[in-house]
Design a protein around this motif. Structure first.
Motif, short mmCIF file in Angstrom:
data_model
loop_
_atom_site.label_atom_id
_atom_site.label_comp_id
_atom_site.label_asym_id
_atom_site.label_seq_id
_atom_site.Cartn_x
_atom_site.Cartn_y
_atom_site.Cartn_z
N MET A 144 -2.45 7.10 16.31
CA MET A 144 -2.96 5.73 16.36
C MET A 144 -2.03 4.81 15.56
O MET A 144 -1.74 5.09 14.39
CB MET A 144 -4.39 5.66 15.79
N GLN A 145 -1.56 3.75 16.19
CA GLN A 145 -0.72 2.76 15.53
C GLN A 145 -1.62 1.72 14.84
O GLN A 145 -2.48 1.12 15.47
CB GLN A 145 0.19 2.07 16.54
N ILE A 146 -1.40 1.53 13.54
CA ILE A 146 -2.22 0.61 12.75
C ILE A 146 -1.32 -0.48 12.20
O ILE A 146 -0.38 -0.21 11.44
CB ILE A 146 -2.93 1.34 11.60
N SER A 147 -1.59 -1.72 12.57
CA SER A 147 -0.83 -2.84 12.02
C SER A 147 -1.48 -3.32 10.72
O SER A 147 -2.68 -3.11 10.50
CB SER A 147 -0.77 -4.00 13.03
N THR A 148 -0.68 -3.95 9.87
CA THR A 148 -1.19 -4.41 8.58
C THR A 148 -0.80 -5.86 8.35
O THR A 148 0.37 -6.24 8.48
CB THR A 148 -0.63 -3.56 7.42
N THR A 149 -1.81 -6.65 8.03
CA THR A 149 -1.60 -8.03 7.60
C THR A 149 -2.08 -8.12 6.16
O THR A 149 -3.28 -7.99 5.88
CB THR A 149 -2.39 -9.02 8.47
N ALA A 150 -1.14 -8.31 5.22
CA ALA A 150 -1.49 -8.31 3.80
C ALA A 150 -2.33 -9.53 3.46
O ALA A 150 -2.13 -10.63 4.00
CB ALA A 150 -0.23 -8.29 2.95
N ASN A 151 -3.28 -9.33 2.56
CA ASN A 151 -4.10 -10.43 2.07
C ASN A 151 -3.22 -11.38 1.26
O ASN A 151 -2.63 -10.97 0.25
CB ASN A 151 -5.24 -9.88 1.21
N PRO A 152 -3.12 -12.65 1.65
CA PRO A 152 -2.25 -13.58 0.91
C PRO A 152 -2.81 -13.98 -0.45
O PRO A 152 -2.08 -14.49 -1.29
CB PRO A 152 -2.16 -14.79 1.85
N THR A 153 -4.10 -13.75 -0.66
CA THR A 153 -4.72 -14.12 -1.94
C THR A 153 -5.51 -12.93 -2.49
O THR A 153 -6.75 -12.97 -2.58
CB THR A 153 -5.65 -15.34 -1.77
N PRO A 154 -4.84 -11.82 -2.83
CA PRO A 154 -5.56 -10.66 -3.38
C PRO A 154 -6.16 -10.99 -4.74
O PRO A 154 -5.73 -11.93 -5.42
CB PRO A 154 -4.45 -9.60 -3.50
N VAL A 155 -7.15 -10.22 -5.12
CA VAL A 155 -7.74 -10.36 -6.45
C VAL A 155 -6.63 -10.17 -7.49
O VAL A 155 -5.85 -9.23 -7.40
CB VAL A 155 -8.87 -9.33 -6.64
N ASP A 156 -6.57 -11.07 -8.47
CA ASP A 156 -5.48 -10.95 -9.45
C ASP A 156 -5.74 -9.79 -10.39
O ASP A 156 -6.86 -9.28 -10.51
CB ASP A 156 -5.30 -12.26 -10.23
N ASP A 157 -4.69 -9.37 -11.08
CA ASP A 157 -4.74 -8.15 -11.89
C ASP A 157 -5.77 -8.24 -13.00
O ASP A 157 -6.45 -7.26 -13.31
CB ASP A 157 -3.36 -7.85 -12.47
#
Length: 362
Positions: A1-14
């Motif tokens: 299965m091919q899985i594409s990824t779109t990264a979250n542009p506003t991830p929870v900060d550290d």
């Protein structure tokens, strides 16, 4: 299965993530991403993707909202001391979802695709898998994983959905027991049953949990932690708790657990059966009556009772309460805690995995 990824542009900060992981609770916080795969008869499973976590938009006529065609799984990812991340027997969760899908008239997601989907989401959100300290009650944090499948077709006819969506979301989870393992007191329901022969009790579907809530509320009102269900035919044989399976340890060392068919085949349950055998305790799967429970505790024939599930792993059972009175807890928890420590030790990498149950993700 091919899985594409779109990264979250506003991830929870550290900084905020550190606050969350210090005290995650259960099911309160969710990772930066979610995984989605769709199915139609024409295209099969397709459009597998990881994208930013967020709300779903559903038409009011979406089939799952009307006919509850839905299944789910519950599992965890564990960070070991060397920083690696592992899951526990994920292929068993995948196989159980196949069985649930068969009962709910869903398409079957292949085991290897299920595992690949879970792995990819864990890799995408690996910073959300908590580290564990050696302090009491702080050594069992994990990332709870919730794969689920639902009828996403917009249609009000009563038939299996022709559009199905499979998703995986994740939520950091704290230690189930803070400050030490505590026995659970149980209420015996004499009004409600969970499932019947030919029903959906062996499928992990939301309707089974909805069916347990009125009885669970009754248990809480009686000062208990969980409810015990009896069979629907004779109201005599132990089935399971609202969310856990049961084991009864006898004086000669053998263990009895209620047989499956109308109850959920727990992954932890299956693992305990194997582990107990290796420890020299034969496990018998059969009907087990409420009278056998009460008489066994009274005579000393039953020396320990414990419950098991993904969240608590293994927990001793305390009192059994019912309109007929109270059955006290057996005095011992020795084997219960031995089994618990063996399983938890494997899951968190503190003990050798002699069964090959752990699956490395990162």
């Amino acid at each position: 299965m091919q899985i594409s990824t779109t990264a979250n542009p506003t991830p929870v900060d550290d900084a905020r993530l550190a606050e969350i992981l210090a005290n995650p609770g259960f099911g309160q916080h969710f990772t930066d991403h979610m995984l989605t795969v769709e199915w139609t008869p024409e295209d099969g499973w397709h459009a597998a993707r990881i994208e930013p976590y967020g709300p779903l938009t559903l038409d009011p006529a979406t089939a799952v909202l009307h006919y509850a065609q839905e299944t789910f799984e519950g599992m965890k990812a564990y960070r070991h001391g060397d920083g690696s991340i592992w899951t526990f027997r994920p292929e068993q969760n995948a196989a159980r979802m196949v069985r649930s899908s068969q009962r709910l008239a869903f398409p079957e997601l292949p085991v290897e695709d299920f595992v690949a989907c879970v792995d990819e989401l864990v890799r995408a959100d690996q910073r959300w898998v908590p580290e564990n300290s050696s302090d009491q009650g702080q050594g069992e944090k994990s990332l709870y994983l919730r794969p689920f499948m639902f009828a996403s077709e917009v249609f009000l006819g009563v038939r299996p959905a022709q559009h199905v969506t499979f998703m995986v979301i994740a939520s950091p989870a704290g230690a189930y027991f803070k400050g030490g393992v505590t026995p659970v007191n149980l209420w015996l329901s004499e009004t409600f049953t969970r499932a019947g022969r030919g029903g959906m009790g062996a499928a992990k579907t939301g309707g089974n949990y909805a069916a347990s809530l009125a009885a669970q509320r009754e248990a809480i009102e009686k000062g208990c932690d969980q409810v015990v269900f009896l069979d629907d035919q004779e109201f005599r044989y132990i089935e399971e708790l609202g969310g856990m399976n049961l084991f009864f340890v006898h004086a000669d060392g053998h263990i009895v657990t209620p047989e499956t068919g109308t109850i959920l085949e727990g992954i932890t349950r299956a693992s305990i059966i194997e582990l107990a055998g290796k420890l020299g305790h034969a496990v018998e799967e059969r009907k087990f009556s409420i009278d056998e429970w009460r008489d066994g505790v009274a005579s000393g024939e039953i020396t320990e009772i414990f419950a098991c599930g993904t969240a608590a792993v293994v927990t001793p059972v305390g009192e059994l309460r019912s309109p007929q009175g109270v059955t006290p807890a057996p005095a011992s928890t020795d084997l219960t805690m031995q089994i618990r420590e063996a399983l938890v030790g494997m899951q968190f990498g503190r003990a050798e995995d002699t069964f090959g149950w752990m699956h490395r993700v990162v």
